[in-house]
Design an enzyme around this catalytic site. Structure first.
Site, PDB file in Angstrom:
ATOM      1  N   HIS A 117     -52.629  43.782 -20.881  1.00  0.00           N
ATOM      2  CA  HIS A 117     -51.741  44.844 -20.398  1.00  0.00           C
ATOM      3  C   HIS A 117     -52.024  45.022 -18.910  1.00  0.00           C
ATOM      4  O   HIS A 117     -53.183  44.973 -18.470  1.00  0.00           O
ATOM      5  CB  HIS A 117     -51.978  46.162 -21.160  1.00  0.00           C
ATOM      6  CG  HIS A 117     -51.289  46.206 -22.497  1.00  0.00           C
ATOM      7  ND1 HIS A 117     -51.687  47.026 -23.517  1.00  0.00           N
ATOM      8  CD2 HIS A 117     -50.204  45.512 -22.954  1.00  0.00           C
ATOM      9  CE1 HIS A 117     -50.875  46.844 -24.563  1.00  0.00           C
ATOM     10  NE2 HIS A 117     -49.972  45.929 -24.232  1.00  0.00           N
TER      11      HIS A 117
ATOM     12  N   ASP B 294     -52.315  47.265 -16.694  1.00  0.00           N
ATOM     13  CA  ASP B 294     -53.266  48.198 -16.088  1.00  0.00           C
ATOM     14  C   ASP B 294     -54.714  47.730 -16.232  1.00  0.00           C
ATOM     15  O   ASP B 294     -55.630  48.387 -15.725  1.00  0.00           O
ATOM     16  CB  ASP B 294     -53.086  49.613 -16.660  1.00  0.00           C
ATOM     17  CG  ASP B 294     -53.166  49.660 -18.181  1.00  0.00           C
ATOM     18  OD1 ASP B 294     -52.657  48.737 -18.838  1.00  0.00           O
ATOM     19  OD2 ASP B 294     -53.749  50.625 -18.716  1.00  0.00           O
ATOM     20  N   HIS B 295     -54.913  46.577 -16.860  1.00  0.00           N
ATOM     21  CA  HIS B 295     -56.279  46.048 -17.014  1.00  0.00           C
ATOM     22  C   HIS B 295     -56.519  44.750 -16.248  1.00  0.00           C
ATOM     23  O   HIS B 295     -57.647  44.268 -16.222  1.00  0.00           O
ATOM     24  CB  HIS B 295     -56.605  45.869 -18.498  1.00  0.00           C
ATOM     25  CG  HIS B 295     -56.684  47.182 -19.206  1.00  0.00           C
ATOM     26  ND1 HIS B 295     -57.873  47.811 -19.473  1.00  0.00           N
ATOM     27  CD2 HIS B 295     -55.702  48.026 -19.623  1.00  0.00           C
ATOM     28  CE1 HIS B 295     -57.626  48.975 -20.062  1.00  0.00           C
ATOM     29  NE2 HIS B 295     -56.319  49.126 -20.155  1.00  0.00           N
TER      30      HIS B 295
ATOM     31  N   HIS C  99     -59.595  56.152 -19.113  1.00  0.00           N
ATOM     32  CA  HIS C  99     -58.245  55.687 -19.469  1.00  0.00           C
ATOM     33  C   HIS C  99     -57.341  56.874 -19.791  1.00  0.00           C
ATOM     34  O   HIS C  99     -56.583  56.877 -20.769  1.00  0.00           O
ATOM     35  CB  HIS C  99     -58.310  54.703 -20.653  1.00  0.00           C
ATOM     36  CG  HIS C  99     -57.081  53.834 -20.760  1.00  0.00           C
ATOM     37  ND1 HIS C  99     -56.001  54.173 -21.541  1.00  0.00           N
ATOM     38  CD2 HIS C  99     -56.761  52.661 -20.176  1.00  0.00           C
ATOM     39  CE1 HIS C  99     -55.075  53.234 -21.453  1.00  0.00           C
ATOM     40  NE2 HIS C  99     -55.512  52.307 -20.620  1.00  0.00           N
TER      41      HIS C  99
END
Lengths: 305, 305
Positions: A64, A66-67, A270
């Site tokens: 994903h 955002d990682h 997160h």
């Protein structure tokens, strides 16, 4: 020897309130690891004066955005700064294709070699090992293949007790003591019992990184008793439906996992963009596990020996 | 109607001193364009309270990372914020593959449709047009296919001169005046000459964005007389060798282009990480073109009518 975790990003999928996407810099016994590499990670590393160029291993939990979206920018910066040493990247299937596609269109050949390591979904496996430590994957339960990472120090050598050490020992005899052996004379007779001259080894420390996952008790046995657990805590319990739908955890659930695994300390992160203030999330986790901290940008968490 | 450019990033390939990679937000007659989208562009847009969700057209000059690596993060944020309207992306060949590869591994189907427009290398072409304006590509000279963008307002309607307007005109007659027509009676005879009741149209404004390129006089004819020129100025003349090697421009060269093209105003950016202070770069450009500004983060440049 230090073992410390610096938080580069505490944000969930959408950056908000100055919080950046997931990335952590881990320094352990002169190893420099990056765990996840959200957009802006290279800027955060520089901001906190961390050793961008010493990183040899980057662990990406899942694909994903955002990682991992900060990875290409970091690679280009390392290249432009003339990095020459190999860089190891660990990720689920696809990161090699994503990187190679982008290198192709930028017509870039990096100065250094990337060694891709593909993680096996749903399986605990040791993906890095040397004399001092291991890194193993922690299977998580998320929308796509996702693995946490568990960094464990190996058993350390016994320590010389300088207060009782006789003078005149040879260097090889000191090494023998550190290796747990007795000191013998030329006929093989024990002169000094190891235990008389040494102290027990320092404890072996451990750090578990668990993001992203829904509440998942399967991971309890693997992370049992770790010194520090990072566990995602995207939502409060009020948004439990949203957590279930997106396969994320609530702060309460992060606290429950920490409690059931009897870890030493819990870090949560997160965070969803809906929360400007994070105290509610921390308080919720603390109802289940008291020693909880917010893993926010620029904070460093040290694990003492 | 406003025509303004907000700088989101002024950095060259490696971000430094808080400077971010290239990205600019352009608002012109209720159009919201993004030109280039370096890493962190979505964070910059939010920081400066710009209309992330109103952007319908994103123009990417070329596929070096510092000009597009913020795009995936922006797309995911628009998706998570439930954007539904189409988004147009303009770039040289490859951006579609880069995006589709990443969507594949994140198992994401965006809520909105992306319409890819592939630029033709080395050719001036109009890539966007409506009643108010056109956007055309400016072929540049760089290591890979690279195009600047020229936004031009079309000729505007004449303006009603309220000080001399007779009372009792119908709405259709007002529209006819704005369209440049005379007002006729039922027999087709002129009652009011258009020029007696209207003022000349406001001037049509233009903005040229030129990054990245070496000194390239071929672009002079196309950008002749634009109101505002953004031209990259990666190095000072002292680093002219480095500029040639990397196919970038010096600040002096940016000033020369602005001078030869007799533009109204010059903005310079894309500064190398070697420069902490930027005044030297500005001074160098100003030796050739006095009306030069540093295009740094958060600055907004307005083009008056």
């Amino acid at each position: 020897m230090s073992f410390k975790i610096t938080i580069l990003g505490s944000s969930g999928a959408v950056p908000a309130y100055g919080r950046m996407p997931s990335a952590q810099f881990v320094e352990v016994q002169n190893h420099y690891f990056l765990i996840d590499c959200g957009e802006g990670a290279q800027i955060q590393l520089t901001k906190y004066n961390l050793y961008l160029h010493r990183i040899d291993h980057i662990f990406i939990s899942h694909l994903h955005g955002d990682h991992y979206l900060g990875l290409m920018g970091l690679l280009f910066t390392l290249h432009l700064n003339r990095r020459a040493t190999d860089l190891h990247l660990y990720s689920h299937k696809g990161l090699d294709e994503i990187i190679i596609t982008q290198l192709k269109y930028s017509k870039s050949a990096l100065n250094f070699k990337i060694i891709f390591h593909t993680l096996t979904p749903g399986v605990q496996e040791i993906i890095y090992e040397d004399k001092q430590l291991t890194v193993e994957t922690i299977p998580l339960s998320h929308k796509i293949n996702c693995s946490g990472f568990l960094i464990r120090e190996k058993e350390k050598p016994r320590r010389i007790d300088k207060t009782v050490l006789p003078e005149g020992l040879a260097y090889t005899q000191i090494l023998a003591l550190k290796a747990g052996e007795d000191i013998l004379d030329e006929n093989g007779n024990v002169i000094h019992k190891n235990q008389m001259l040494t102290l027990p080894p320092r404890k072996s420390r451990s750090y578990a990184y668990c993001s992203d996952t829904q509440y998942y008790e399967n991971l309890l046995s693997q992370i049992k008793g770790v010194d520090v657990l990072y566990h995602e805590a995207t939502f409060t319990t009020e948004e439990k439906d949203k957590a279930d739908e997106t396969m994320h955890s609530t702060a309460a659930e992060a606290g429950m996992i920490a409690s059931k695994a009897t870890v030493g300390r819990l870090l949560i992160g997160h965070f969803s963009a809906r929360y400007k203030e994070l105290t509610l999330l921390r308080n919720e986790a603390m109802q289940h596990f008291a020693n909880t901290s917010l893993a926010v940008e620029g904070e460093t968490f040290q694990i003492e020996e």
